[in-house]
Design a protein around this motif. Structure first.
Motif, mmCIF file in Angstrom:
data_model
loop_
_atom_site.group_PDB
_atom_site.id
_atom_site.type_symbol
_atom_site.label_atom_id
_atom_site.label_comp_id
_atom_site.label_asym_id
_atom_site.label_seq_id
_atom_site.Cartn_x
_atom_site.Cartn_y
_atom_site.Cartn_z
ATOM 1 N N ALA A 1 -4.330 1.264 4.112
ATOM 2 C CA ALA A 1 -3.912 -0.140 4.137
ATOM 3 C C ALA A 1 -2.582 -0.251 4.853
ATOM 4 C CB ALA A 1 -3.780 -0.686 2.719
ATOM 5 N N ILE A 2 -2.505 -1.163 5.818
ATOM 6 C CA ILE A 2 -1.251 -1.420 6.531
ATOM 7 C C ILE A 2 -0.723 -2.764 6.037
ATOM 8 C CG2 ILE A 2 -0.134 -1.472 8.783
ATOM 9 C CD1 ILE A 2 -1.835 1.005 8.551
ATOM 10 N N LEU A 3 0.378 -2.755 5.302
ATOM 11 C CA LEU A 3 0.937 -3.977 4.743
ATOM 12 C C LEU A 3 1.860 -4.639 5.754
ATOM 13 C CD1 LEU A 3 1.727 -2.825 1.090
ATOM 14 C CD2 LEU A 3 -0.372 -3.823 2.019
ATOM 15 N N GLY A 4 1.648 -5.941 6.001
ATOM 16 C CA GLY A 4 2.434 -6.617 7.020
ATOM 17 C C GLY A 4 2.145 -6.027 8.381
ATOM 18 N N CYS A 5 0.860 -5.957 8.729
ATOM 19 C CA CYS A 5 0.435 -5.207 9.925
ATOM 20 C C CYS A 5 0.812 -5.872 11.236
ATOM 21 C CB CYS A 5 -1.070 -4.990 9.891
ATOM 22 S SG CYS A 5 -2.063 -6.504 10.037
ATOM 23 N N GLY A 6 1.195 -7.171 11.208
ATOM 24 C CA GLY A 6 1.550 -7.853 12.446
ATOM 25 C C GLY A 6 0.398 -7.846 13.437
ATOM 26 N N THR A 7 0.710 -7.544 14.684
ATOM 27 C CA THR A 7 -0.309 -7.562 15.742
ATOM 28 C C THR A 7 -1.070 -6.246 15.862
ATOM 29 O OG1 THR A 7 1.350 -6.948 17.405
ATOM 30 C CG2 THR A 7 0.954 -9.317 17.049
ATOM 31 N N GLY A 8 -0.869 -5.351 14.907
ATOM 32 C CA GLY A 8 -1.723 -4.167 14.819
ATOM 33 C C GLY A 8 -1.226 -2.913 15.499
ATOM 34 N N VAL B 1 -9.197 1.774 8.653
ATOM 35 C CA VAL B 1 -8.000 0.943 8.580
ATOM 36 C C VAL B 1 -8.311 -0.487 8.138
ATOM 37 C CG1 VAL B 1 -6.147 -0.098 9.950
ATOM 38 C CG2 VAL B 1 -6.792 2.289 10.330
ATOM 39 N N THR B 2 -7.488 -0.971 7.207
ATOM 40 C CA THR B 2 -7.462 -2.398 6.882
ATOM 41 C C THR B 2 -6.019 -2.871 6.995
ATOM 42 O OG1 THR B 2 -9.285 -2.136 5.306
ATOM 43 C CG2 THR B 2 -8.031 -4.181 5.200
ATOM 44 N N GLY B 3 -5.788 -3.812 7.900
ATOM 45 C CA GLY B 3 -4.458 -4.375 8.082
ATOM 46 C C GLY B 3 -4.363 -5.744 7.432
ATOM 47 N N PHE B 4 -3.267 -5.975 6.714
ATOM 48 C CA PHE B 4 -3.032 -7.251 6.040
ATOM 49 C C PHE B 4 -1.772 -7.903 6.593
ATOM 50 C CE2 PHE B 4 -5.001 -4.421 2.862
ATOM 51 C CZ PHE B 4 -6.130 -5.157 2.530
ATOM 52 N N VAL C 1 -8.417 1.204 -3.948
ATOM 53 C CA VAL C 1 -9.341 1.365 -2.821
ATOM 54 C C VAL C 1 -8.862 2.410 -1.812
ATOM 55 C CG1 VAL C 1 -10.245 0.188 -0.758
ATOM 56 C CG2 VAL C 1 -10.357 -0.932 -2.999
ATOM 57 N N PHE C 2 -7.550 2.551 -1.634
ATOM 58 C CA PHE C 2 -7.029 3.249 -0.464
ATOM 59 C C PHE C 2 -6.455 4.634 -0.781
ATOM 60 C CE2 PHE C 2 -6.752 -1.301 0.463
ATOM 61 C CZ PHE C 2 -7.481 -1.350 1.646
ATOM 62 N N ASP C 3 -6.621 5.539 0.186
ATOM 63 C CA ASP C 3 -5.992 6.861 0.116
ATOM 64 C C ASP C 3 -4.526 6.800 0.534
ATOM 65 O OD1 ASP C 3 -8.498 8.539 -0.379
ATOM 66 O OD2 ASP C 3 -9.052 7.501 1.470
ATOM 67 N N TYR C 4 -4.223 5.845 1.415
ATOM 68 C CA TYR C 4 -2.861 5.705 1.944
ATOM 69 C C TYR C 4 -2.486 4.227 2.029
ATOM 70 C CZ TYR C 4 -4.058 10.355 3.776
ATOM 71 O OH TYR C 4 -4.488 11.654 3.909
ATOM 72 N N VAL C 5 -1.210 3.968 1.862
ATOM 73 C CA VAL C 5 -0.611 2.678 2.196
ATOM 74 C C VAL C 5 0.489 2.956 3.208
ATOM 75 C CG1 VAL C 5 0.891 0.821 1.352
ATOM 76 C CG2 VAL C 5 -1.151 1.452 0.055
ATOM 77 N N VAL C 6 0.520 2.169 4.262
ATOM 78 C CA VAL C 6 1.558 2.314 5.293
ATOM 79 C C VAL C 6 2.517 1.146 5.209
ATOM 80 C CG1 VAL C 6 1.975 2.139 7.782
ATOM 81 C CG2 VAL C 6 0.318 3.769 6.917
ATOM 82 N N GLU C 7 3.784 1.473 5.173
ATOM 83 C CA GLU C 7 4.871 0.493 5.150
ATOM 84 C C GLU C 7 5.690 0.610 6.432
ATOM 85 O OE1 GLU C 7 8.171 -1.651 5.101
ATOM 86 O OE2 GLU C 7 6.509 -2.001 3.738
ATOM 87 N N ILE D 1 -1.060 8.286 -1.218
ATOM 88 C CA ILE D 1 0.240 8.455 -0.571
ATOM 89 C C ILE D 1 0.685 7.176 0.126
ATOM 90 C CG2 ILE D 1 1.515 9.711 1.231
ATOM 91 C CD1 ILE D 1 0.867 11.475 -1.110
ATOM 92 N N LEU D 2 1.945 6.817 -0.081
ATOM 93 C CA LEU D 2 2.579 5.763 0.700
ATOM 94 C C LEU D 2 3.392 6.418 1.814
ATOM 95 C CD1 LEU D 2 4.230 2.495 -0.374
ATOM 96 C CD2 LEU D 2 5.534 4.042 1.075
ATOM 97 N N LEU D 3 3.121 6.025 3.055
ATOM 98 C CA LEU D 3 3.884 6.479 4.217
ATOM 99 C C LEU D 3 4.748 5.312 4.664
ATOM 100 C CD1 LEU D 3 0.888 8.093 6.163
ATOM 101 C CD2 LEU D 3 2.608 9.317 4.818
#
Length: 202
Positions: free
Chosen positions: A49-56, A69-72, A110-116, A144-146
């Motif tokens: 999960a990419i939080l605050g993914c912007g334009t990707g 990948v799921t971007g929010f 749901v996710f194995d990773y969260v990206v900040e 894991i949070l990256l």
């Protein structure tokens, strides 16, 4: 205070994208993520999960490297751009317009990773405890949070700065702090103002 701050509303961010007033958008993936995924310690692919993914920018990098990948993002305009970019380069990635603080029920565990990256610094400081709860809730056990965190000391925001000590104090009750180190390979605009962290959900 929080309820009256326009940065907590979708139209504020959507207008910034529509007016191309987005200095946080590097127009490329974060160098630290590029280096991580090209290294011998690259995380194994999984749901991310990419939080605050912007334009990707970062989302499409992870998708290219085989992650699911799921971007929010709060801003519909950003999501539309991210979807278009994924289609143009024929990459499979999902982009959803959401308030991150409403994700827990829909995507719990749901996710194995969260990206900040540029989300934690965009929310109000008084929302940071809620952010930690959301990030933890989205992850599977031991997920894991990256995170690339803005650690500048300028007043005001967004972007709101923080110290490494403050970041640890927010996350340590819900995550094991595996690492949180100054970034040497930041984008030139952010040199000396970023830390990279890897936190494991408790």
């Amino acid at each position: 205070m929080e309820q009256n701050n326009e940065t907590t509303r979708s139209p504020f961010w959507d207008n910034r994208y529509q007016n191309q007033d987005t200095p946080w958008d590097l127009k490329q993936p974060a160098p630290a993520f590029v280096d991580l995924l090209d290294s011998s310690i690259s995380p194994k692919s999984g749901k991310i999960a990419i939080l605050g993914c912007g334009t990707g920018n970062d989302a499409l990098l992870f998708a290219k490297m085989g992650f699911e990948v799921t971007g929010f993002d709060f801003a519909p305009s950003a999501i539309a751009i991210a979807k278009q970019r994924a289609q143009e380069i024929n990459l499979k990635a999902e982009f959803l317009q959401r308030d991150i603080f409403a994700l827990s029920e829909e995507f719990a565990g749901v996710f194995d990773y969260v990206v900040e990256h540029t989300c934690f610094c965009a929310i109000l400081p008084e929302q940071r405890d809620r952010y930690v709860e959301v990030a933890r809730s989205l992850l599977k056990p031991k997920g894991i949070l990256l995170g690339i965190f803005f650690t500048h000391s300028r007043p005001g925001g967004p972007p709101f700065g923080s110290t490494p000590e403050e970041i640890c104090s927010y996350f340590e009750s819900a995550f094991e702090i595996l690492s949180l180190d100054p970034l040497e390979n930041s984008h030139p605009k952010r040199q000396g103002e970023e830390h990279f962290g890897q936190f494991r959900r408790l």
